[in-house]
Design an enzyme around this catalytic site. Structure first.
Site, mmCIF file in Angstrom:
data_model
loop_
_atom_site.group_PDB
_atom_site.id
_atom_site.type_symbol
_atom_site.label_atom_id
_atom_site.label_comp_id
_atom_site.label_asym_id
_atom_site.label_seq_id
_atom_site.Cartn_x
_atom_site.Cartn_y
_atom_site.Cartn_z
ATOM 1 N N LYS A 191 -7.533 -5.869 0.030
ATOM 2 C CA LYS A 191 -8.191 -5.114 1.095
ATOM 3 C C LYS A 191 -8.930 -3.906 0.531
ATOM 4 C CE LYS A 191 -5.274 -4.086 4.338
ATOM 5 N NZ LYS A 191 -3.955 -3.667 4.867
ATOM 6 N N LYS A 207 0.842 -1.193 0.000
ATOM 7 C CA LYS A 207 0.000 0.000 0.000
ATOM 8 C C LYS A 207 0.875 1.240 0.000
ATOM 9 C CE LYS A 207 -0.973 0.690 4.957
ATOM 10 N NZ LYS A 207 -2.058 0.723 5.961
#
Length: 235
Positions: free
Chosen positions: A92, A36
């Site tokens: 996610k 991320k």
């Protein structure tokens, strides 16, 4: 390591922003390597090409995950489908107030791979959320913090609420995770609640700054702390 999480004391998730950090986290013993962008908040997505390079560099030696986005200004389903092509085991996304139909469509875009993320700052009924996500086809759920200014998960939610969330995940067959400005000192208390993983970024970076690089020694210390707890459980 198999691309699954083991049903044991919490594993350590380390968020990385590039291949170099992924290799460092792997070397330090991270159980789950999460792609991320720390410059873009709690759930900033990296480019698909970067995630693919991270997954290829890890080559199955640890579990991989990637953020598909925070759901703001993004076609959630398309974002999930695109990230699925990069190959991480888990994907996610923020679920927030997304409609159940949208959640089901997102889960269909990555069957058996979707993790729903909720923020501790939001007034959500945490014990009821896992059942909703399971019904939509998700594989897991986690709590994170939206703000990244030193106020950690344990400052926002008491242990009984976190424990109830984890228990609800378990009863629904979902893997569970806790994250949010965690420090190594949080490991004993949070691992004792029984989540499948604890997520870290800033607490394992130089100067506790999530925008700086990861510190291999800090990662190794966090991994060692969890292993000590595992040995204590087995004794």
């Amino acid at each position: 390591m198999s691309q699954t999480l083991k049903p044991e004391r919490a594993s350590i998730l380390v968020s990385v922003r590039d291949v170099a950090e992924a290799r460092l986290a792997l070397q330090a013993g991270a159980d789950l390597i999460d792609a991320k962008d720390p410059e873009r908040g709690a759930l900033g997505a990296l480019p698909v090409a970067t995630v693919r390079a991270i997954v290829e560099a890890i080559a199955g030696r640890a579990v991989t995950s990637a953020v598909a986005g925070d759901g703001t200004g993004t076609d959630l389903v398309s974002a999930v489908a695109a990230m699925a092509q990069a190959g991480p085991r888990w994907i996610k996304i923020a679920v927030g107030v997304a409609h159940d139909d949208t959640l089901a469509e997102a889960a269909d875009a990555a069957p058996g791979r979707l993790i729903g993320v909720v923020f501790a700052e939001d007034a959500l009924d945490l014990p009821d959320l896992p059942a909703r996500l399971a019904a939509a086809g998700f594989s897991g759920a986690m709590i994170d913090t939206r703000g990244k200014h030193g106020i950690g998960l344990r400052d926002l939610l008491p242990a009984p609420k976190l424990s109830a969330f984890i228990a609800a995940c378990r009863s629904c067959g979902l893997i569970s995770g806790l994250a949010g400005s965690l420090r190594r000192a949080d490991i004993p208390a949070l691992a004792g609640l029984g989540p499948d993983y604890l997520g870290f970024r800033g607490g394992l970076c130089r100067a506790d700054d999530r925008r700086q690089g990861l510190d291999e020694a800090r990662i190794a210390e966090a991994v060692a702390a969890v292993r000590v707890l595992r040995r204590a459980d087995a004794a």
